[in-house]
Design a protein around this motif. Structure first.
Motif, PDB file in Angstrom:
ATOM      1  N   TYR A 147      22.593  94.939  -4.096  1.00 54.30           N
ATOM      2  CA  TYR A 147      21.314  95.120  -4.003  1.00 54.30           C
ATOM      3  C   TYR A 147      20.869  96.757  -3.427  1.00 54.30           C
ATOM      4  CZ  TYR A 147      20.124  92.552  -8.106  1.00 54.30           C
ATOM      5  OH  TYR A 147      19.993  91.856  -9.043  1.00 54.30           O
ATOM      6  N   PHE A 148      21.060  97.753  -3.873  1.00 52.59           N
ATOM      7  CA  PHE A 148      20.519  99.423  -3.790  1.00 52.59           C
ATOM      8  C   PHE A 148      19.906  99.647  -4.204  1.00 52.59           C
ATOM      9  CE2 PHE A 148      25.661  98.982  -3.879  1.00 52.59           C
ATOM     10  CZ  PHE A 148      25.870  99.245  -2.570  1.00 52.59           C
ATOM     11  N   PHE A 149      18.729  99.771  -2.704  1.00 52.47           N
ATOM     12  CA  PHE A 149      17.916 100.592  -3.721  1.00 52.47           C
ATOM     13  C   PHE A 149      17.326 102.245  -3.429  1.00 52.47           C
ATOM     14  CE2 PHE A 149      16.808  96.029  -2.157  1.00 52.47           C
ATOM     15  CZ  PHE A 149      16.427  95.504  -3.684  1.00 52.47           C
ATOM     16  N   SER A 150      16.787 102.934  -4.441  1.00 52.49           N
ATOM     17  CA  SER A 150      16.881 103.800  -3.767  1.00 52.49           C
ATOM     18  C   SER A 150      14.673 104.766  -5.143  1.00 52.49           C
ATOM     19  CB  SER A 150      17.717 105.145  -4.840  1.00 52.49           C
ATOM     20  OG  SER A 150      17.458 104.375  -5.897  1.00 52.49           O
ATOM     21  N   PRO A 152      11.346 107.220  -4.689  1.00 56.14           N
ATOM     22  CA  PRO A 152       9.886 107.005  -4.244  1.00 56.14           C
ATOM     23  C   PRO A 152       9.644 105.541  -4.446  1.00 56.14           C
ATOM     24  CG  PRO A 152       9.859 108.579  -5.423  1.00 56.14           C
ATOM     25  CD  PRO A 152      11.055 108.043  -5.944  1.00 56.14           C
ATOM     26  N   ASN A 153       9.894 105.256  -5.422  1.00 65.07           N
ATOM     27  CA  ASN A 153       9.326 103.901  -5.511  1.00 65.07           C
ATOM     28  C   ASN A 153      10.443 102.480  -5.175  1.00 65.07           C
ATOM     29  OD1 ASN A 153       6.864 104.172  -6.556  1.00 65.07           O
ATOM     30  ND2 ASN A 153       8.166 104.524  -8.960  1.00 65.07           N
ATOM     31  N   GLU A 154      11.787 102.428  -4.505  1.00 63.21           N
ATOM     32  CA  GLU A 154      12.182 101.734  -4.456  1.00 63.21           C
ATOM     33  C   GLU A 154      12.583 100.826  -4.896  1.00 63.21           C
ATOM     34  OE1 GLU A 154      12.482 100.825   0.105  1.00 63.21           O
ATOM     35  OE2 GLU A 154      11.005 100.599  -0.311  1.00 63.21           O
ATOM     36  N   THR A 155      13.795 101.249  -6.555  1.00 56.65           N
ATOM     37  CA  THR A 155      14.198 100.637  -6.734  1.00 56.65           C
ATOM     38  C   THR A 155      15.804 100.733  -7.356  1.00 56.65           C
ATOM     39  OG1 THR A 155      13.880 102.395  -9.403  1.00 56.65           O
ATOM     40  CG2 THR A 155      12.427 101.202  -9.178  1.00 56.65           C
ATOM     41  N   VAL A 156      16.185  99.276  -8.401  1.00 57.83           N
ATOM     42  CA  VAL A 156      17.531  99.073  -8.082  1.00 57.83           C
ATOM     43  C   VAL A 156      18.104  99.848  -8.671  1.00 57.83           C
ATOM     44  CG1 VAL A 156      19.416  97.385  -8.686  1.00 57.83           C
ATOM     45  CG2 VAL A 156      17.110  96.194  -8.624  1.00 57.83           C
ATOM     46  N   GLY A 157      18.904 101.253  -7.819  1.00 55.06           N
ATOM     47  CA  GLY A 157      19.535 102.496  -8.527  1.00 55.06           C
ATOM     48  C   GLY A 157      21.397 101.445  -8.642  1.00 55.06           C
TER      49      GLY A 157
END
Length: 223
Positions: A147-150, A152-157
């Motif tokens: 899982y790659f998070f991206s 400012p809210n760190e959501t799944v990108g």
């Protein structure tokens, strides 16, 4: 403390012991046990886990055992609760018409967290990741799912799937999903690549060669 709690589970009777191992007021012994899961030998990494013998009973690392049996382990510090739950993450990804239909919604078939999911929610439900790594950018992995998070809210990108979970031949992928939108030499790494556009999202299948086997799948929103 956390590693200790997740590392113990009541076990089975034993007679052999080795050197003394003391924790607080408990006297236990290191036990050089071997693990076989469905006929496959698994090695316990001594740097992370140990097997203990206390009063003739084996205490094995619960995270190591549960995850090798396809379950997720999550420890709740506030309630001192160990949660063990079955997870589709350890099963082979099913490629079919439903898979493509689900992908148009930003999710992978059978996997609850898709593109846009909050990092906090993933960690809350699945617990600590099995490992962390880097594939161009950093990721957190549960079983074969990266899982790659991206943002400012760190959501799944993006979601990457590797290993046996996505081990299909190039021809098997085409048979299940039809002809890809693009097929040719990979522009990122050595090997062969196929891509499928599904609504606002795209699926990339990376294979070792044109007539070879898939070793990685990437799922992301079209930029």
């Amino acid at each position: 403390m956390k590693k200790f709690v997740l590392g113990l589970i009541c076990g089975i009777g034993l007679t052999a012991t080795t050197s003394v191992y003391a924790i607080d007021t408990i006297q236990a012994y290191l036990f050089p046990a071997k693990f076989v899961f469905n006929g496959v030998n698994k090695v316990v990494e001594a740097s992370e886990y140990v097997v203990l013998n206390h009063q003739g009973h084996a205490y094995v690392p619960i995270r190591f055992v549960a995850e090798n049996m396809g379950a997720l382990v999550n420890y709740k510090e506030d309630t001192k609760t160990i949660q063990i739950s079955d997870a589709p993450l350890s099963k082979k990804l099913q490629l079919n018409a439903d898979f493509l239909s689900t992908a148009t919604e930003g999710k992978l078939l059978g996997i609850e967290f898709g593109i846009g999911s909050a990092k906090e929610d993933v960690f809350q439900k699945w617990g600590e990741p099995h490992r962390m790594g880097k594939r161009q950018v950093g990721f957190y992995a549960w079983f074969d799912y990266n899982y790659f998070f991206s943002g400012p809210n760190e959501t799944v990108g993006a979601i990457g799937v590797s290993g046996e979970t996505v081990r299909y031949s190039v021809e098997e992928v085409k048979k299940a999903l039809g002809q890809p939108k693009y097929e040719g030499l990979s522009m990122i790494e050595a090997g062969w690549e196929m891509s499928y556009k599904v609504g606002e999202y795209v699926l990339f299948f990376s294979a070792d060669r044109k007539d070879g086997n898939v070793h990685y799948m990437t799922f992301k929103k079209i930029e």
